[in-house]
Design an enzyme around this catalytic site. Structure first.
Site, PDB file in Angstrom:
ATOM      1  N   ASP A  54     -47.772  10.354  93.452  1.00  0.00           N
ATOM      2  CA  ASP A  54     -46.844  11.294  94.070  1.00  0.00           C
ATOM      3  C   ASP A  54     -47.184  12.870  93.668  1.00  0.00           C
ATOM      4  OD1 ASP A  54     -44.574  12.323  95.407  1.00  0.00           O
ATOM      5  OD2 ASP A  54     -43.244  11.921  93.876  1.00  0.00           O
ATOM      6  N   TRP A  85     -48.684  19.957  95.448  1.00  0.00           N
ATOM      7  CA  TRP A  85     -50.109  20.333  95.080  1.00  0.00           C
ATOM      8  C   TRP A  85     -50.355  21.534  96.233  1.00  0.00           C
ATOM      9  CZ3 TRP A  85     -54.814  20.595  97.488  1.00  0.00           C
ATOM     10  CH2 TRP A  85     -55.927  21.004  96.604  1.00  0.00           C
ATOM     11  N   ARG A 110     -49.795  20.623 104.097  1.00  0.00           N
ATOM     12  CA  ARG A 110     -49.510  19.441 103.236  1.00  0.00           C
ATOM     13  C   ARG A 110     -50.645  18.431 103.525  1.00  0.00           C
ATOM     14  NH1 ARG A 110     -44.356  18.180 101.250  1.00  0.00           N
ATOM     15  NH2 ARG A 110     -44.851  15.879 101.368  1.00  0.00           N
ATOM     16  N   GLU A 145     -39.884   3.717 103.350  1.00  0.00           N
ATOM     17  CA  GLU A 145     -39.068   4.955 103.577  1.00  0.00           C
ATOM     18  C   GLU A 145     -39.868   6.090 103.897  1.00  0.00           C
ATOM     19  OE1 GLU A 145     -38.739   2.972 100.824  1.00  0.00           O
ATOM     20  OE2 GLU A 145     -37.148   1.898 101.736  1.00  0.00           O
ATOM     21  N   ASN A 146     -41.185   6.193 103.967  1.00  0.00           N
ATOM     22  CA  ASN A 146     -41.781   7.392 104.262  1.00  0.00           C
ATOM     23  C   ASN A 146     -42.057   7.641 105.931  1.00  0.00           C
ATOM     24  OD1 ASN A 146     -44.238   6.899 101.614  1.00  0.00           O
ATOM     25  ND2 ASN A 146     -42.638   8.354 101.747  1.00  0.00           N
ATOM     26  N   ARG A 178     -40.388  10.641 107.348  1.00  0.00           N
ATOM     27  CA  ARG A 178     -41.069  12.167 107.291  1.00  0.00           C
ATOM     28  C   ARG A 178     -41.367  12.494 108.702  1.00  0.00           C
ATOM     29  NH1 ARG A 178     -44.660  12.494 101.893  1.00  0.00           N
ATOM     30  NH2 ARG A 178     -43.175  11.625 100.431  1.00  0.00           N
ATOM     31  N   ARG A 185     -46.359   6.970  87.154  1.00  0.00           N
ATOM     32  CA  ARG A 185     -45.669   7.918  88.270  1.00  0.00           C
ATOM     33  C   ARG A 185     -46.270   9.164  87.992  1.00  0.00           C
ATOM     34  NH1 ARG A 185     -40.966   7.735  92.219  1.00  0.00           N
ATOM     35  NH2 ARG A 185     -41.661   9.455  93.554  1.00  0.00           N
ATOM     36  N   ARG A 221     -38.471   8.245  88.729  1.00  0.00           N
ATOM     37  CA  ARG A 221     -37.749   7.095  89.563  1.00  0.00           C
ATOM     38  C   ARG A 221     -38.579   6.084  90.085  1.00  0.00           C
ATOM     39  NH1 ARG A 221     -36.391  11.954  92.481  1.00  0.00           N
ATOM     40  NH2 ARG A 221     -37.947  12.119  94.209  1.00  0.00           N
ATOM     41  N   LEU A 222     -38.533   5.167  90.670  1.00  0.00           N
ATOM     42  CA  LEU A 222     -39.273   3.802  91.118  1.00  0.00           C
ATOM     43  C   LEU A 222     -39.402   3.939  92.623  1.00  0.00           C
ATOM     44  CD1 LEU A 222     -38.274   0.917  88.715  1.00  0.00           C
ATOM     45  CD2 LEU A 222     -40.158   2.582  88.629  1.00  0.00           C
TER      46      LEU A 222
HETATM   47  C1  IPE Z   1     -42.911   7.356  96.608  1.00  0.00           C
HETATM   48  O1  IPE Z   1     -43.260   8.873  96.844  1.00  0.00           O
HETATM   49  C2  IPE Z   1     -43.846   6.788  97.631  1.00  0.00           C
HETATM   50  C3  IPE Z   1     -45.370   7.006  97.513  1.00  0.00           C
HETATM   51  C4  IPE Z   1     -45.953   7.377  96.532  1.00  0.00           C
HETATM   52  C5  IPE Z   1     -46.048   6.386  98.472  1.00  0.00           C
HETATM   53  P1  IPE Z   1     -42.123   9.471  97.774  1.00  0.00           P
HETATM   54  O2  IPE Z   1     -42.509  11.067  97.574  1.00  0.00           O
HETATM   55  O3  IPE Z   1     -42.080   8.977  98.902  1.00  0.00           O
HETATM   56  O4  IPE Z   1     -40.611   9.271  96.779  1.00  0.00           O
HETATM   57  P2  IPE Z   1     -39.366   9.907  96.789  1.00  0.00           P
HETATM   58  O5  IPE Z   1     -38.939  10.188  98.138  1.00  0.00           O
HETATM   59  O6  IPE Z   1     -39.539  11.410  95.898  1.00  0.00           O
HETATM   60  O7  IPE Z   1     -38.435   9.042  96.005  1.00  0.00           O
HETATM   61  C1  IPE Z   2     -47.259  11.253  98.081  1.00  0.00           C
HETATM   62  O1  IPE Z   2     -46.961  12.623  97.720  1.00  0.00           O
HETATM   63  C2  IPE Z   2     -47.759  10.870  98.862  1.00  0.00           C
HETATM   64  C3  IPE Z   2     -46.949  10.225  99.711  1.00  0.00           C
HETATM   65  C4  IPE Z   2     -45.706   9.860  99.524  1.00  0.00           C
HETATM   66  C5  IPE Z   2     -47.276   9.440 100.960  1.00  0.00           C
HETATM   67  P1  IPE Z   2     -45.858  13.502  98.507  1.00  0.00           P
HETATM   68  O2  IPE Z   2     -46.102  13.886  99.897  1.00  0.00           O
HETATM   69  O3  IPE Z   2     -44.611  12.770  98.216  1.00  0.00           O
HETATM   70  O4  IPE Z   2     -45.913  14.809  97.643  1.00  0.00           O
HETATM   71  P2  IPE Z   2     -44.486  15.749  97.186  1.00  0.00           P
HETATM   72  O5  IPE Z   2     -43.874  14.626  96.301  1.00  0.00           O
HETATM   73  O6  IPE Z   2     -43.853  16.118  98.672  1.00  0.00           O
HETATM   74  O7  IPE Z   2     -45.086  16.807  96.320  1.00  0.00           O
HETATM   75 MG    MG Z   3     -43.142  12.853  96.996  1.00  0.00          MG
END
Ligand code: IPE
Ligand code: IPE
Ligand code: MG
Length: 227
Positions: free
Chosen positions: A16, A21, A29, A63-64, A67, A175, A181-182
């Site tokens: 994560d 970053w 992003r 859940e991604n 986005r 993590r 969190r998980l």
């Molecule tokens: C968890 O990260 C999923 C992955 C790293 C692929 P998220 O960024 O989606 O989690 P939340 O939404 O902050 O809980």
């Molecule tokens: C993890 O980075 C990658 C995925 C969840 C695919 P994020 O995109 O969740 O990065 P943050 O949490 O917004 O910084």
């Molecule tokens: Mg994230």
């Protein structure tokens, strides 16, 4: 008792912090995700020397999909590129690719690439499991449904139908990015896993960070409810 946990066979990572970053550097992003892939590549190269049998990486959650479409598209394109560019190295280095999650629901060209990659890495000895379109609650529901079909629902029959059924028990879950969190990752498998949360953002996570986490793991005493 520390010897119980001296070496981790199975390590899983919630990668994560790619977005943050990039944001800190005023970069798009997508570039954060790209640098995230580079961190994966470096880690996969370093893991065999660390004595880990299986590394499981959370790459895309069920859940991604919430986005924005362009970000999901960027992530899928990075996936395509990564498989194409790194598959020869996986084969050469004895990496055995595994995919967990509902990956067959991804775009058909990605499914075909993954099927090919799975087949061509099947003889590897170093397991790299990638969680794609993965949600742990969904995985448990699927496993319980199958177990019910076949007979009794017990912890053992559910576990036997999880996507991770043939992987070693999970020892250590890491993590990055400071979130604690998980996020629907390996909920069942984490029952007795040790957990380490680090503030490092994923693109900055190096093999040295993993070695440090392994040293912390080795100092933990695992009891599994005993004494
Ligand atoms: C968890 O990260 C999923 C992955 C790293 C692929 P998220 O960024 O989606 O989690 P939340 O939404 O902050 O809980
Ligand atoms: C993890 O980075 C990658 C995925 C969840 C695919 P994020 O995109 O969740 O990065 P943050 O949490 O917004 O910084
Ligand atoms: Mg994230």
């Amino acid at each position: 008792m520390a010897s119980e946990s001296a070496s981790a066979r199975h390590v899983a990572i919630i990668m994560d912090g790619n977005g943050r970053w990039a944001k800190r550097r005023h970069l798009p992003r997508a570039l954060g995700h790209k640098r995230g892939v580079e961190a994966v590549r470096e880690l996969v190269r370093a893991v065999p020397a660390m004595g880990i049998e299986c590394l499981t990486l959370y790459a895309f959650s069920s859940e991604n999909w919430k986005r924005p479409e362009d970000e999901v598209g960027d992530l899928m394109n990075l996936m395509r590129k990564f498989i194409k560019s790194d598959l020869p190295e996986f084969i050469e280095n004895g990496v055995r690719l595994r995919i967990v999650g509902d990956w067959r629901a991804l775009d058909s060209d990605i499914v075909a690439m993954l099927e090919d990659a799975l087949e061509r890495t099947a003889n590897g000895t170093q397991t790299l499991a990638v969680a794609l379109n993965y949600g742990s609650q969904q995985e448990i529901a699927r496993a319980a449904t199958q177990a019910a079909h076949e007979g009794e629902i017990t912890p053992d029959t559910i576990a036997a139908h999880l996507d991770t059924a043939d992987l070693p028990p999970l020892d250590l879950l890491i993590r990055t990015s400071g979130e604690v969190r998980l996020s629907n990752f390996l909920l069942w498998q984490s029952a007795y896993a040790e957990m380490i949360f680090v503030d490092t953002l994923w693109p900055d996570f190096t093999p040295a960070h993993l070695r440090d986490a392994l040293a912390r793991f080795a100092a933990r005493e695992r009891r599994y409810g005993g004494r």
